[in-house]
Design a protein around this motif. Structure first.
Motif, PDB file in Angstrom:
ATOM      1  N   LYS A 175      -1.792   4.495  -5.855  1.00  0.00           N
ATOM      2  CA  LYS A 175      -0.693   4.328  -4.896  1.00  0.00           C
ATOM      3  C   LYS A 175       0.402   5.366  -5.133  1.00  0.00           C
ATOM      4  O   LYS A 175       0.958   5.915  -4.186  1.00  0.00           O
ATOM      5  CB  LYS A 175      -0.120   2.913  -4.988  1.00  0.00           C
ATOM      6  CG  LYS A 175      -1.050   1.837  -4.431  1.00  0.00           C
ATOM      7  CD  LYS A 175      -0.464   0.452  -4.576  1.00  0.00           C
ATOM      8  CE  LYS A 175      -1.413  -0.603  -4.020  1.00  0.00           C
ATOM      9  NZ  LYS A 175      -0.866  -1.974  -4.151  1.00  0.00           N
ATOM     10  N   ARG A 195      -5.136   1.116  -9.690  1.00  0.00           N
ATOM     11  CA  ARG A 195      -4.561   0.868  -8.360  1.00  0.00           C
ATOM     12  C   ARG A 195      -3.149   1.429  -8.273  1.00  0.00           C
ATOM     13  O   ARG A 195      -2.777   2.071  -7.276  1.00  0.00           O
ATOM     14  CB  ARG A 195      -4.549  -0.634  -8.067  1.00  0.00           C
ATOM     15  CG  ARG A 195      -5.889  -1.220  -7.646  1.00  0.00           C
ATOM     16  CD  ARG A 195      -5.724  -2.625  -7.105  1.00  0.00           C
ATOM     17  NE  ARG A 195      -5.239  -3.552  -8.123  1.00  0.00           N
ATOM     18  CZ  ARG A 195      -6.028  -4.258  -8.922  1.00  0.00           C
ATOM     19  NH1 ARG A 195      -7.350  -4.143  -8.824  1.00  0.00           N
ATOM     20  NH2 ARG A 195      -5.523  -5.084  -9.812  1.00  0.00           N
ATOM     21  N   ASN A 196      -2.346   1.176  -9.299  1.00  0.00           N
ATOM     22  CA  ASN A 196      -0.958   1.647  -9.279  1.00  0.00           C
ATOM     23  C   ASN A 196      -0.875   3.173  -9.334  1.00  0.00           C
ATOM     24  O   ASN A 196      -0.046   3.786  -8.655  1.00  0.00           O
ATOM     25  CB  ASN A 196      -0.179   1.031 -10.437  1.00  0.00           C
ATOM     26  CG  ASN A 196       0.007  -0.464 -10.276  1.00  0.00           C
ATOM     27  OD1 ASN A 196       0.076  -0.966  -9.158  1.00  0.00           O
ATOM     28  ND2 ASN A 196       0.094  -1.191 -11.380  1.00  0.00           N
ATOM     29  N   GLU A 212       0.838  -1.195   0.000  1.00  0.00           N
ATOM     30  CA  GLU A 212       0.000   0.000   0.000  1.00  0.00           C
ATOM     31  C   GLU A 212       0.877   1.250   0.000  1.00  0.00           C
ATOM     32  O   GLU A 212       0.615   2.209  -0.727  1.00  0.00           O
ATOM     33  CB  GLU A 212      -0.934  -0.002   1.204  1.00  0.00           C
ATOM     34  CG  GLU A 212      -2.076   0.985   1.085  1.00  0.00           C
ATOM     35  CD  GLU A 212      -2.947   0.731  -0.144  1.00  0.00           C
ATOM     36  OE1 GLU A 212      -3.416   1.720  -0.735  1.00  0.00           O
ATOM     37  OE2 GLU A 212      -3.133  -0.448  -0.532  1.00  0.00           O
ATOM     38  N   ASN A 213       1.916   1.230   0.867  1.00  0.00           N
ATOM     39  CA  ASN A 213       2.971   2.246   0.791  1.00  0.00           C
ATOM     40  C   ASN A 213       4.079   1.638  -0.040  1.00  0.00           C
ATOM     41  O   ASN A 213       4.776   0.727   0.401  1.00  0.00           O
ATOM     42  CB  ASN A 213       3.487   2.608   2.184  1.00  0.00           C
ATOM     43  CG  ASN A 213       4.757   3.445   2.136  1.00  0.00           C
ATOM     44  OD1 ASN A 213       5.048   4.096   1.134  1.00  0.00           O
ATOM     45  ND2 ASN A 213       5.529   3.420   3.221  1.00  0.00           N
ATOM     46  N   ILE A 214       4.253   2.107  -1.252  1.00  0.00           N
ATOM     47  CA  ILE A 214       5.143   1.418  -2.193  1.00  0.00           C
ATOM     48  C   ILE A 214       6.605   1.451  -1.766  1.00  0.00           C
ATOM     49  O   ILE A 214       7.420   0.697  -2.289  1.00  0.00           O
ATOM     50  CB  ILE A 214       4.984   1.958  -3.627  1.00  0.00           C
ATOM     51  CG1 ILE A 214       5.412   3.422  -3.729  1.00  0.00           C
ATOM     52  CG2 ILE A 214       3.556   1.778  -4.109  1.00  0.00           C
ATOM     53  CD1 ILE A 214       5.433   3.953  -5.166  1.00  0.00           C
ATOM     54  N   LYS A 262      -0.581   8.850  -3.841  1.00  0.00           N
ATOM     55  CA  LYS A 262      -0.567   9.030  -2.390  1.00  0.00           C
ATOM     56  C   LYS A 262       0.752   9.619  -1.895  1.00  0.00           C
ATOM     57  O   LYS A 262       0.828  10.096  -0.760  1.00  0.00           O
ATOM     58  CB  LYS A 262      -0.834   7.692  -1.691  1.00  0.00           C
ATOM     59  CG  LYS A 262      -2.279   7.221  -1.830  1.00  0.00           C
ATOM     60  CD  LYS A 262      -2.505   5.891  -1.140  1.00  0.00           C
ATOM     61  CE  LYS A 262      -3.962   5.459  -1.259  1.00  0.00           C
ATOM     62  NZ  LYS A 262      -4.207   4.138  -0.615  1.00  0.00           N
TER      63      LYS A 262
END
Length: 260
Positions: free
Chosen positions: A181, A177-178, A145-147, A184
């Protein structure tokens, strides 16, 4: 050439040096110069010189080991953080940043960046300036979620991203989704700059065929709007080469502001 299933840039073995030599070198017969070198650099120079994209922290999440788009950014951003999903590309980028023996020579793009800034008559080497501005080269993983887990980065004033979303996304949902992420990592009011290719399905590196997710202009524009972005600038260039090493139809450049 391998005729089996297409490989994924972030999951399979990827020859980072062959990719740079094929798509980004200064060789006279390098047929991708207009699309992979000139188009990005002209648009990044225009965007950063216009003055509406600014701040202190820039995060770059890009495909391969390309750094040529960041020459224009290092005049503005004090702290440039580079994220890589492929470990070989991480090492390739770090080798250039640290001026180690065997690093890829980006001098042709450094010279072009100087010319775009109208400083061609001056003796100016932008490589040291960019190396100083790059504070970290960090591995990332879009499965998290936090890449950048476990590393927590400061929110960016600007995120630049070249070709990565189409290289790692399997379909529309995966792309969304990517993209979410990545977004964010950006503070509200910050800018996301995307460089990509339209209507593609593959590219070839070292004789191996790799996956690219294909989309059109309306898809990427709608994806950004759904995530709360307002598009400030959009440019498309029809493909300039006829190589069978990849099948994209056009290159796109988007600057979008995060509103929430």
């Amino acid at each position: 050439m391998d005729c089996g299933p297409k490989k994924f840039y972030h999951e399979h073995d990827f020859d980072s040096r062959d990719h740079l030599e094929t798509y980004f070198s200064d060789k006279p017969d390098m047929e991708f110069a207009d699309d992979s070198l000139k188009f990005p650099m002209v648009n990044f120079n225009y965007t950063f010189s216009s003055g509406f994209v600014k701040g202190d922290v820039l995060i770059d999440v890009s495909f391969s080991s390309a750094i040529h788009h960041l020459y224009s950014a290092c005049d503005i951003f004090k702290d440039i953080i580079i994220l890589k999903v492929n470990e070989k590309c991480n090492m390739e980028t770090s080798r250039w940043k640290d001026s180690r023996t065997g690093a890829f020579n980006w001098k042709h793009t450094s010279t072009h960046a100087t010319k775009l800034e109208g400083k061609s008559a001056q003796v100016q080497d932008k490589d040291p300036q960019l190396r100083t501005a790059i504070s970290h080269v960090i591995s990332c993983d879009f499965e998290n979620e936090n890449i950048t887990h476990p590393v927590v980065l400061p929110f960016a004033d600007c995120i630049t991203s070249l070709w990565i979303l189409e290289a790692i996304s399997k379909d529309e949902d995966d792309y969304m989704r990517n993209l979410e992420k990545m977004s964010k990592l950006l503070k509200p009011g910050g800018h996301l700059i995307l460089l990509g290719v339209l209507n593609t399905s593959y590219y070839i590196v070292g004789g191996e065929k790799f996956h690219m997710f294909g989309f059109d202009e309306s898809f990427v524009k709608n994806a950004l709007r759904k995530l709360g972005f307002v598009i400030d600038y959009y440019s498309v260039q029809r493909r300039k080469n006829e190589s069978k090493l990849c099948d994209y139809k056009a290159s796109m450049f988007i600057t979008a502001c995060k509103t929430k």
